[in-house]
Design a protein around this motif. Structure first.
Motif, short mmCIF file in Angstrom:
data_model
loop_
_atom_site.label_atom_id
_atom_site.label_comp_id
_atom_site.label_asym_id
_atom_site.label_seq_id
_atom_site.Cartn_x
_atom_site.Cartn_y
_atom_site.Cartn_z
N UNK A 197 -8.86 -6.11 0.10
CA UNK A 197 -10.11 -5.37 -0.10
C UNK A 197 -10.43 -4.56 1.15
N UNK A 198 -10.24 -5.17 2.31
CA UNK A 198 -10.48 -4.44 3.57
C UNK A 198 -9.47 -3.31 3.73
N UNK A 199 -8.21 -3.60 3.42
CA UNK A 199 -7.16 -2.58 3.60
C UNK A 199 -7.34 -1.41 2.65
N UNK A 200 -7.95 -1.67 1.49
CA UNK A 200 -8.10 -0.61 0.48
C UNK A 200 -9.47 0.07 0.54
N UNK A 201 -10.28 -0.29 1.53
CA UNK A 201 -11.66 0.20 1.58
C UNK A 201 -11.73 1.72 1.57
N UNK A 202 -10.78 2.38 2.23
CA UNK A 202 -10.80 3.83 2.32
C UNK A 202 -9.81 4.50 1.37
N UNK A 203 -9.26 3.71 0.46
CA UNK A 203 -8.30 4.24 -0.50
C UNK A 203 -8.90 4.22 -1.89
N UNK A 204 -8.29 4.97 -2.79
CA UNK A 204 -8.77 4.95 -4.18
C UNK A 204 -8.11 3.79 -4.92
N UNK A 205 -8.30 2.60 -4.39
CA UNK A 205 -7.72 1.38 -4.96
C UNK A 205 -8.79 0.30 -4.98
N UNK A 206 -8.97 -0.34 -6.14
CA UNK A 206 -9.98 -1.39 -6.28
C UNK A 206 -9.31 -2.75 -6.44
N UNK A 207 -9.66 -3.70 -5.58
CA UNK A 207 -9.14 -5.06 -5.73
C UNK A 207 -10.04 -5.81 -6.71
N UNK A 208 -9.42 -6.38 -7.75
CA UNK A 208 -10.17 -7.04 -8.82
C UNK A 208 -9.91 -8.54 -8.82
N UNK A 209 -10.88 -9.35 -8.36
CA UNK A 209 -10.71 -10.82 -8.46
C UNK A 209 -10.76 -11.26 -9.92
N UNK A 210 -9.85 -12.16 -10.28
CA UNK A 210 -9.75 -12.59 -11.68
C UNK A 210 -9.90 -14.11 -11.78
N UNK A 211 -10.37 -14.54 -12.94
CA UNK A 211 -10.50 -15.98 -13.18
C UNK A 211 -9.14 -16.65 -13.07
N UNK A 212 -9.16 -17.88 -12.55
CA UNK A 212 -7.90 -18.63 -12.41
C UNK A 212 -7.55 -19.22 -13.77
N UNK A 213 -6.61 -18.59 -14.42
CA UNK A 213 -6.25 -19.04 -15.77
C UNK A 213 -4.87 -18.49 -16.13
N UNK A 214 -4.07 -19.31 -16.73
CA UNK A 214 -2.74 -18.92 -17.17
C UNK A 214 -2.82 -18.41 -18.62
N UNK A 215 -2.11 -17.36 -19.06
CA UNK A 215 -1.24 -16.44 -18.32
C UNK A 215 -1.97 -15.16 -17.90
N UNK A 216 -2.82 -15.26 -16.91
CA UNK A 216 -3.58 -14.10 -16.45
C UNK A 216 -2.66 -12.98 -15.97
N UNK A 222 0.83 -1.21 0.00
CA UNK A 222 0.00 0.00 0.00
C UNK A 222 0.87 1.26 0.00
N UNK A 223 1.99 1.23 0.72
CA UNK A 223 2.90 2.38 0.70
C UNK A 223 3.49 2.57 -0.69
N UNK A 224 3.84 1.46 -1.33
CA UNK A 224 4.37 1.55 -2.70
C UNK A 224 3.34 2.10 -3.67
N UNK A 225 2.08 1.75 -3.48
CA UNK A 225 1.02 2.27 -4.34
C UNK A 225 0.95 3.80 -4.22
N UNK A 226 1.09 4.31 -3.00
CA UNK A 226 1.04 5.76 -2.80
C UNK A 226 2.16 6.45 -3.58
#
Length: 438
Positions: free
Chosen positions: A215-234, A184-188
């Motif tokens: 998702x909980x850690x980013x709840x108050x930040x302008x960051x969206x956690x995106x779950x992705x399908x399990x598939x290579x090379x995602x 999260x610090x690196x994202x900033x």
């Protein structure tokens, strides 16, 4: 929930159960560290120490040469006992600085921490460069270059790559669970440099604990956690961008062409260390796993540690390994020896037994089309490979050989055991070599 993804790809057995639950352990320091001067895409660093010099942890031992280059730092304190060619993960001997550890692990002088809000963008980029930060997903592209897009390529989106779609690898998964505050610090830092209006963290759905935690850690930040399908090379850049924001990087283009920068979560954490603590890239987290290993683990490894040391820390081998791979099994590099060192791009070390190494003889193409369906780059692998085998490189280029991301989906899915990705890689190298001569 409908998970986002991209067309093509495949889902090999992920085999992450061996290490996904293993907390990160610190790998003990070896007696001797072999630090290659070429650990990144671009010009290798130039040595600035000599045999007999005493160095401190974090001290520069190789200086950057050119824009697409970064310095190399001492991973511990000790004496320089050689500056010479040593075995490198690329398969040949390359220049390296060899350090005999003194056991004190004493830090040298580090640059002062920067205040993200007060520092200028140029100061942040310069810090990332001076600390030797490169892409830690395996590509090892210098981070400061990726964070310096030209003015005509405005960036509005940052995507953090927490996908880790390669089988066996769990290092990024453990990093997200155990050290999310570094990410999260690196994202900033990245958000300030790029001035983006949206940020995503892409994570495959087989890591629900990491998705929930971030998702909980980013709840108050302008960051969206995106779950992705399990598939290579995602986790490939172009496929990740398509899945997260539905933008297609054009043929021959780069993510910046569609206003996006992608950084691996490990790179992001290293950027936080560089900016907020002044710590250069001298260690990384790697997964040590595979059926030939006694006890798979996730280890925090000093750069330059011989692979043999990593195997010892994991209890050694059950049987003599028939194949050794640095990185993941799909895109990693086969190693001929455990004497080569871990480098900044070493995301994993996998040891396979003889019964898990395919020795099927190569057969004729049966025109089944599986490689075409699996190819995430939408090219024709068998056609390009056929031209490559005949050294018809102009024809291979006409069929977009350079769009191949070398993910290996074609080879993996081929029932005739044709070495398709190897043939395409051969064609790509020939095409690029010809371009350099023009």
């Amino acid at each position: 929930m409908q998970l986002k993804t991209f067309p093509g790809g495949l889902h090999p057995p992920d085999n992450k159960q061996w290490s996904a639950h293993k907390p990160i352990e610190d790998c003990p320091l070896p007696e001797e560290l072999i630090v290659p001067l070429g650990q990144h895409i671009g010009a290798p660093a130039v040595p600035c120490v000599a045999v007999g010099d005493l160095v401190k942890r974090g001290q520069v031992i190789g200086e950057a040469k050119g824009f697409v280059s970064v310095p190399v730092h001492a991973p511990t304190s000790g004496e320089v006992i050689a500056v010479e060619d040593r075995p490198h993960p690329m398969g040949r001997d390359l220049p390296a600085v060899v350090i005999r550890a003194d056991g004190e692990d004493a830090w040298g002088d580090l640059p002062a921490p920067l205040d993200i809000a007060a520092a200028t963008i140029d100061e942040l980029r310069q810090r990332i460069l001076s600390c030797g930060i490169v892409g830690m997903g395996g590509a090892t592209f210098p981070a400061h270059v990726k964070l310096s897009p030209p003015d005509e390529k405005p960036i509005d989106t940052l995507i953090l790559n927490g996908v880790e779609c390669e089988p066996f690898l769990t290092a990024d998964h453990r990093l997200m669970l155990e050290e999310s505050e570094r990410i999260l610090s690196g994202i900033a830092v990245l958000q300030k440099i790029l001035g983006v209006r949206q940020t995503f963290i892409g994570i495959e759905a087989n890591k629900p604990d990491a998705i929930e935690l971030l998702s909980r850690a980013c709840a108050d930040l302008s960051v969206e956690v995106t779950p992705l399908e399990v598939k290579y090379p995602q986790g490939a850049e172009k496929q990740l961008i398509l899945a997260c924001v539905d933008r297609e990087v054009p043929s021959g283009g780069l993510p910046m062409d569609v206003g996006v920068v992608v950084q691996n979560v490990g790179t992001c954490a290293a950027i936080a260390d560089a900016v907020l603590r002044g710590i250069p890239l001298i260690e990384r987290i790697a997964t040590i796993s595979g059926p030939a290993l006694v006890e798979p683990k996730n280890l925090r490894v000093r750069i330059g540690t011989p692979l043999r040391k990593l195997v010892e820390v994991c209890g050694g081998t059950r049987v003599e390994p028939a194949k050794i791979i640095m990185g993941g099994p799909m895109m990693g590099m086969t190693q001929l020896s455990l004497e080569v060192p871990a480098i900044r791009g070493t995301s994993g070390l996998l040891l396979f037994t003889a019964d898990q190494v395919s020795t099927r003889p190569e057969g004729p193409c049966i025109r089944c089309g599986r490689c075409v369906r699996a190819c995430p780059a939408h090219i024709l692998p068998t056609t390009i490979a056929a031209y490559a085998r005949l050294d018809l490189f102009e024809e291979a280029e006409a069929y977009n050989a350079l769009d191949c991301i070398e993910c290996g989906c074609c080879t993996y899915s081929c029932p005739a055991a044709l070495p398709l990705v190897q043939s395409i890689r051969y064609a790509k190298n020939a095409i690029l070599a010809k371009r350099r001569k023009v």
